[in-house]
Design a protein around this motif. Structure first.
Motif: not given
Length: 869
Positions: A486-492
């Motif tokens: 799961t990526p950290p929030p606000n990553r593209y």
């Protein structure tokens, strides 16, 4: 017209046209009828003619001007390598994200099989059973469609089986390679026979034995010598997987060269495996240090983390702490994508060890990463009573000796360093945890030197894209695995482009990045002309501030250069791969990788992960030669990275690497070098032989149970010769490569339940078994029983069955119950069998002879009767 890769197509047509011209020029005047221009098209004429058609291009290209661009948010089905817990986890994750799961099955039996598998997981209570629907309809390839919120997976990709196509006009092989395609042999391929060495595969051949048809593998050696290998000895053959494009040496039959190479390899493998077996055996028996439950300081540290923990990160932290609190030494692999918070998991584990009065060693591959980690650890632990230090080549000799003295006295709690940490002068007062970061960069020898410092040390391995060997090790449950996806929030996701060396593209991308206040990496892995590349960038973008960094710079200079890039003092860093591990510059969001085709998958993924570490859209450009000029594997690597550009796709890339490269050897040693001389799989076979020999001799005491007279495996390889028809007839399976694949699969089966499944699969796909195929399956059963009762060679000819017992007359086998069983059988059934000694070219041998054996089923009955006694 639908075109997948216009550039590649154009080049291919041009090359073929040149060939046509050459052929035309070689013809005599009297046979020339029509010129190539009249008969064939080249790239230009083909693309000119395309203007009359509506075209759909599946990749962007300058060769066709498109009027409309459609973005399809579809990604391929992930590889699960038959790991059903990973599949269930993935299906559950999809459900949580609002994605519906559909499993496409080729028949009702497959659908039923899925239900059974998922039910068995339900019984274990280990995981919540996934929500899914099965659809009986053959689908060529699985996919996940983000827009429609559906995941369609195919059974044949999950089970890694042959996909039966129903298209009448043939089909195009799919681009993504599978393990099956890797091991499928074509005529002319190089193969390694464990007894004869490297030769060429000559296909499946029908041969006559005593007037009966049999099928054998034809191998061609130097001087056109030919060996026919029985389908019962397929396990002795493996496809030669050496280095790309380098043809191996073909051996001469009967020469000692192969034997010598095999012995040399075995000696080297034994040398590597010796210490490892010793180490793993001791670790298995030893008790580790059990840490106390979390203290208030631990809770304080974790709550001071400025970001919100992702669910995976939280789970990995809980798993690691549970391992540390048990009295078994921890051996856990945390596989998380670049920038997904693996370091934070390591910091928490390190603090837990220090909190329990232990020291921590953090092993990193590069000087820069040691420095970067030192900054990160110091920053996170500054409020805590912990002393962090580091060792790398930037430090003076005096600074180093001071650090080592403090380490020995226990004044340093956490030491971060490169492979210097394994040198003899590094002494710990009480080492409790070893953290290995980016372990794919280290040789096995380095890692295990460090482990020998203390056998019962907890080990935590961090990696973004584990090398196939490590991943295989974890998939086989030889060590614990935590995956952070799961990526950290606000990553593209990072937008990935494959481009040729084009100055305009480079200029525009760098200018765009500088205009939006960002920074750029340009990776060029040749120090000789790195300054010329920097000069070219300065010429293209005159207002950019350009810095050059590589490993041959003075330590202090390199440190200052990297610090000033982190501080944003210049715009473009032209560097070698020194930036690959650990350089964290959130403001750098464009990266160019020159000659990307020369790098491995994990290297490319790591370098791509240097950008996109903030909430800005990031760009990665792989500068490569045309597809046609790349090796097959390089093309696959670049395509895998184009496919998996999503956040958290490191694990998928590692799975892909496992597909492209094979699993590697599990105990260690080099991944290349002398492996290339013999091929990958043969190396593994030799390694297994070497390990067995070590267990029987040098480590006899450790493996007492395995070496017990009744548990020991006496016959590892049995030779069967027969005059019965034992094969899959052409009219039953007419595809030669499919027959070969099925023979291969048959040679790997180990027990009756596997054989029953295999038989069922044959009936499902090809109908009722003919007599020859039944004989083939029964001959496998015969092989198992014969080897278990100590027979090394079995002849089934002219109505007789003759078994040759183990040639070594001093073998423990002759004192075992298995041999006593044979003697009892002879006494009870003297009319059926005789036992006698006979002089052979290899000395005296004990022979078991049965008369009146007119069929394979009769032979099986007799041996079963003996085995059941």
């Amino acid at each position: 017209m639908i075109i997948q890769n216009p550039t590649y197509l154009k080049e291919k047509l041009d090359r073929l046209f040149v060939k046509a011209e050459e052929a035309f020029n070689q013809l005599g005047e009297n046979v020339r009828h029509a010129s190539p221009e009249q008969m064939f098209v080249n790239g230009k004429s083909f693309f000119d003619a395309l203007e009359k058609f509506s075209c759909i291009g599946l990749s962007n290209s300058q060769d066709i001007s498109y009027s409309k661009n459609l973005e399809v948010h579809v990604r391929p089905q992930p590889s699960f390598n038959k790991q059903f817990d990973l599949l269930i986890e993935n299906l559950n994750e999809n459900t949580q994200n609002g994605i519906s799961n559909y499993l496409y099955c080729s028949n009702d039996t497959q659908a039923k099989r899925f239900h059974e598998i998922f039910e068995s997981f339900k019984d274990d209570n280990t995981q919540k059973v996934a929500q899914y629907e099965t659809i009986v309809m053959p689908l060529f390839q699985g996919f996940v469609d983000e827009e429609l919120q559906i995941a369609c997976y195919t059974d044949h990709q999950i089970f890694e089986r042959y996909h039966k196509f129903n298209i009448k006009n043939g089909y195009t092989k799919k681009q993504s390679i599978t393990l099956k395609e890797l091991t499928t042999l074509s005529v002319g391929d190089y193969v390694t026979h464990i007894d004869h060495g490297i030769g060429k595969f000559g296909g499946l051949q029908k041969i006559q034995v005593e007037g009966k048809t049999q099928e054998a593998i034809k191998l061609v050696y130097a001087d056109n010598d030919i060996v026919y290998v029985s389908i019962h000895s397929l396990h002795k053959i493996s496809k030669y997987n050496g280095k790309d494009g380098t043809p191996p040496k073909i051996y001469k039959l009967g020469s000692n060269a192969w034997k010598a190479l095999k012995q040399k390899t075995k000696a080297r493998v034994k040398h590597i495996a010796f210490n490892l077996i010793q180490l793993y055996a001791k670790r298995r028996l030893e008790k580790g240090f059990a840490s106390a439950p979390d203290s208030y300081l631990q809770a304080e540290l974790e709550s001071s983390f400025i970001y919100e923990d992702t669910p995976d990160q939280m789970k990995a932290t809980i798993d690691v702490k549970a391992d540390m609190e048990s009295d078994r030494p921890m051996d856990r692999l945390v596989c998380g994508d670049v920038g997904f918070g693996k370091t934070e998991v390591a910091i928490r584990a390190a603090f837990k060890a220090v909190d329990n009065g232990k020291q921590v060693a953090v092993l990193v591959p590069t000087t820069i990463l040691a420095f970067q980690h030192y900054r990160t650890f110091s920053e996170r632990l500054k409020e805590m009573p912990v002393k962090v230090s580091y060792l790398n080549r930037f430090k003076t000799a005096k600074q180093k000796s001071e650090t080592l003295k403090e380490l020995q006295e226990g004044k340093v709690d956490i030491i971060i360093g490169t492979h210097q940490l394994v040198s003899k002068n590094v002494v710990f007062k009480d080492l409790g945890l070893l953290v290995i970061d980016e372990e794919q960069k280290f040789g096995v020898a380095v890692k295990d030197k460090l482990k020998t410092i203390s056998q019962n040390v907890d080990t935590l391995t961090l990696t973004a894209t584990p090398i196939p060997r490590t991943l295989q090790f974890s998939l086989m449950a030889a060590r614990d695995l935590s995956v952070i996806t799961t990526p950290p929030p606000n990553r593209y996701p990072i937008e990935t482009n494959v481009v040729g060396f084009n100055e305009e593209v480079i200029r525009d991308a760098i200018s765009y990045e500088i205009e939006r206040g960002g920074q750029v990496y340009f990776i060029h892995n040749r120090i000789e002309n790195i300054k010329e590349v920097a000069g070219m960038i300065q010429r293209l973008v005159p207002n950019a501030k350009v810095g050059v960094g590589h490993g041959q710079l003075d330590g202090k200079k390199l440190e200052d250069l990297l610090l000033s890039f982190m501080e944003g003092d210049f715009d473009v860093l032209v560097a070698t791969t020194i930036i690959e591990s650990g350089l964290d510059v959130p403001n750098a969001n464009t990266i160019f990788i020159n000659n990307a085709n020369n790098f491995g998958l994990s290297d490319l993924h790591q370098m791509r992960g240097r950008v996109g570490r903030s909430n800005k859209k990031a760009f990665c450009y792989f500068i490569c030669p045309p597809y046609s000029a790349m090796t097959e594997d390089a093309r696959k690597r670049i395509q895998a990275l184009e496919q998996f550009s999503d956040l958290g796709s490191g694990f998928n890339i590692a799975m892909k690497d496992l597909e492209i490269r094979g699993a590697g050897d599990l105990l260690g040693g080099e991944q290349s070098g002398f492996i290339n001389e013999i091929g990958f799989e043969t190396y593994q076979k030799i390694m297994n032989e070497a390990i067995d020999e070590l267990k029987e001799n040098e480590f006899k005491d450790l493996y007492e149970e395995d070496n017990h007279i009744e548990n020991k495996v006496y016959v590892k390889d049995i030779v069967i010769e027969s005059d019965f028809e034992i094969l899959f007839p052409d009219e039953y399976i007419n595809n030669v490569s499919e027959r070969l694949t099925l023979y291969n699969e048959l040679s790997t089966l180990k027990n009756e339940s596997d054989l029953k499944q295999y038989e069922q699969k044959l009936i499902d796909r090809f109908g009722a078994l003919p007599k020859q195929a039944k004989n083939l399956l029964d001959s496998v059963r015969i092989k198992w029983i014969a080897s278990s009762i100590g027979i090394e060679k079995l002849l089934l000819k002219q109505g007789k069955m003759i078994g040759y017992f183990i040639s070594d007359q001093q073998s423990d086998f002759y004192q075992s119950n298995r041999f006593k069983k044979v003697l009892l059988f002879i006494q009870a059934y003297a009319n059926l069998a005789t036992l006698k000694e006979k002089e052979t070219k290899n000395g005296l041998r004990l022979l078991l002879t049965f008369d009146q054996v007119k069929s394979i089923s009769k032979a099986l009955d007799l041996l079963t009767k003996l085995d059941e006694l």
